[in-house]
Design an enzyme around this catalytic site. Structure first.
Site, PDB file in Angstrom:
ATOM      1  N   HIS A   1       0.838  -1.220   0.000  1.00 53.87           N
ATOM      2  CA  HIS A   1       0.000   0.000   0.000  1.00 53.87           C
ATOM      3  C   HIS A   1       0.866   1.261   0.000  1.00 53.87           C
ATOM      4  CE1 HIS A   1      -3.345  -2.703   1.279  1.00 53.87           C
ATOM      5  NE2 HIS A   1      -2.380  -3.258   1.991  1.00 53.87           N
TER       6      HIS A   1
ATOM      7  N   SER B   1      14.207  21.210 -16.514  1.00 50.50           N
ATOM      8  CA  SER B   1      13.014  22.020 -16.726  1.00 50.50           C
ATOM      9  C   SER B   1      13.421  23.295 -17.445  1.00 50.50           C
ATOM     10  CB  SER B   1      12.389  22.360 -15.368  1.00 50.50           C
ATOM     11  OG  SER B   1      11.582  23.513 -15.469  1.00 50.50           O
TER      12      SER B   1
ATOM     13  N   LYS C   1      15.631  21.633 -11.414  1.00 50.74           N
ATOM     14  CA  LYS C   1      14.942  20.376 -11.696  1.00 50.74           C
ATOM     15  C   LYS C   1      15.783  19.387 -12.495  1.00 50.74           C
ATOM     16  CE  LYS C   1      11.189  19.237 -11.014  1.00 50.74           C
ATOM     17  NZ  LYS C   1       9.926  19.657 -11.655  1.00 50.74           N
TER      18      LYS C   1
ATOM     19  N   GLU D   1       9.179   8.161 -16.948  1.00 50.77           N
ATOM     20  CA  GLU D   1       7.820   8.647 -17.189  1.00 50.77           C
ATOM     21  C   GLU D   1       7.360   8.266 -18.594  1.00 50.77           C
ATOM     22  OE1 GLU D   1       7.683  12.870 -16.070  1.00 50.77           O
ATOM     23  OE2 GLU D   1       9.208  12.350 -14.584  1.00 50.77           O
TER      24      GLU D   1
END
Ligand code: ARG
Length: 457
Positions: A157, A278, A284, A291
């Protein structure tokens, strides 16, 4: 006279939009090699059946090789009437050889031809795919061996559950990939069933030896029913399902690593080679590779479900709908080939922060071990589970970590706690106690490594 191969019965020209709508050359040209190889074998089979001479077969085969050379050199010139790879190659062969080229298609249809080409092309791609998948599994296994000592929190979980080994986590994904590799091998035998020699639907009237064709083209078997052979696209659906499940596994692996690479977890750092920055926030560094693996899985699932929709209502044998098998198949092959290699690159270059992983282990993750301590003293597990739960509550009340409770504190909850309970607060020991086959002990993980190494060969 119409310039089309099938133009004999037509008087009017196609609407130009229809022409483009109908054409598949823009995508199926990538199967040029399979189309040539299939035709060369077919020319030899025609000669063996006696319907063309041996000399004619050799002329056709040599001419086809010249067409292949043009594709390989990038000099093949497409003409407006080239509807698909089959018509384009035959048109060019006719230009090179003249009338004898017209004998190649004897008893053959584009229906048995295209099914053969697609299977032959896919068989080649599967060989490459299997290699990439094995490389990925090998990377995971060798990392697991090299980093066997690193402990990390295990989650259910997404909540901290019990300590485990980083290697055990790595191998948990390697096993899923191994099943993908096995599944790929298993479906290959069904891709390797030869349609050629089935004609348009009803079979071949010139007695071509289909066993000979299968041998020439490296097919494992000959499709037994011509009606089925020209319309069977199970191999496409099955490959798309294989691709979907493999992407699902890559996606779940990616999701773990996206979480583990977040600042809050900090277990791993994705190499610069597989990250991007970024355009706005200078600090970043994003795990875009992971992804994209996660994102591209959705695209492959869409290809599977879309293709099943294409197939579901088709009446028997060939229908032009079947041309819609190629773009999803090609895209899935391309996506998988890239994805498996990217995953391998990410995994091979990933930095692990062992301290951060170890520091994320908290004594509460040993609450089960506390219960197991009492089990070893003969107390029923159901009771020890309650006692360990009460210990967690007591530690919370006292503002202590679970390991901060003294044996005396614990004895207020159950008399069986001895001073040796202090041994419970040891993550290494906890992990190594899980020594049954498939567990996270050092021995059990090394056994997995041996098993996978043996499988990889
Ligand atoms: N381009 C077609 C395809 O991809 C080849 C088969 C055409 N057959 C036909 N009967 N029109 O399926």
């Amino acid at each position: 006279m119409s310039t089309k191969l099938w133009g004999g019965r037509f008087t009017g020209a196609n609407d130009p939009l229809m022409e483009a709508f109908n054409a598949s050359i823009s995508f199926d040209k990538r199967m040029w090699r399979a189309d040539i190889t299939g035709s060369q074998a077919y020319a030899r089979a025609l000669a063996r059946s006696g319907i063309i001479s041996g000399d004619e077969a050799e002329t056709l085969s040599a001419g086809l090789e010249r067409v292949a050379d043009e594709w390989a050199a990038g000099t093949f010139e497409l003409r407006p009437g080239d509807e698909d790879i089959h018509t384009a190659n035959e048109r060019r062969l006719t230009e090179l050889l003249g009338d004898v080229a017209g004998k190649l298609h004897t008893g053959r249809s584009r229906n048995d031809q295209v099914a053969t080409d697609t299977r032959l092309w896919l068989l080649g791609e599967i060989v490459e795919m299997r290699r990439h998948l094995h490389d990925l599994i090998r990377t995971a296994v060798e990392r697991a061996a090299a980093e066997i000592d690193l402990l990390m929190p295990g989650y259910t979980h997404l909540q901290p559950a019990q300590p485990t080994r980083w290697s055990h986590w790595l191998l948990s994904h390697a096993w899923a990939w191994q099943r993908d590799a096995q599944r790929l091998d298993e479906l290959t035998s069904r891709v390797s069933s030869l349609p050629l020699g089935s004609g348009a639907l009803a079979g071949n009237p010139f007695g071509v030896d289909r066993g000979f064709l299968a041998g020439e083209l490296g097919f494992a078997s000959v499709a037994s029913n011509s009606l089925d052979a020209v319309s069977d696209r199970d191999f496409v659906a099955e490959f798309l399902f294989w691709a979907s499940l493999t992407m699902l596994h890559l996606s779940r692996w990616s999701e773990d690593l996206i979480i583990y690479s977040s600042r809050e977890f900090g277990f791993v750092v994705v190499a610069d080679a597989y990250s991007t920055g970024s355009s706005l926030m200078p600090q970043k560094k994003n795990p875009d590779s992971l992804e994209l693996l996660r994102g591209k899985s959705g695209r492959v699932f869409g290809e599977l479900s879309g293709f099943l929709m294409t197939m579901k209502g088709l009446p028997s044998t060939f229908n032009k709908d079947l041309q819609e098998d190629k773009e999803p198949l090609y895209d899935a092959v391309d996506t998988l080939r890239d994805s498996v290699q990217i995953a391998n690159g990410v995994l091979a270059t990933l930095t692990v922060n062992a301290e951060k992983m170890a520091a994320s282990l908290v004594p509460e993750m040993l609450a089960t071990d506390l219960a197991e301590y009492l089990v070893r003293k003969g107390i029923p597990f159901r009771e020890t589970h309650h006692v360990a739960g009460a210990a967690v509550r007591l530690a919370e009340e006292k503002g202590l970590p679970l390991s901060g409770l003294t044996p005396a504190d614990l004895r207020t909850l159950h008399p069986a706690f001895g001073d040796d309970v202090a041994d419970v607060w040891n993550y290494e020991r906890s992990v190594d106690q899980r020594d049954a086959t498939g567990g996270s002990s050092r021995r059990a993980v090394l056994a997995q490594i041996d098993e996978l190494r043996a499988w990889l060969g």
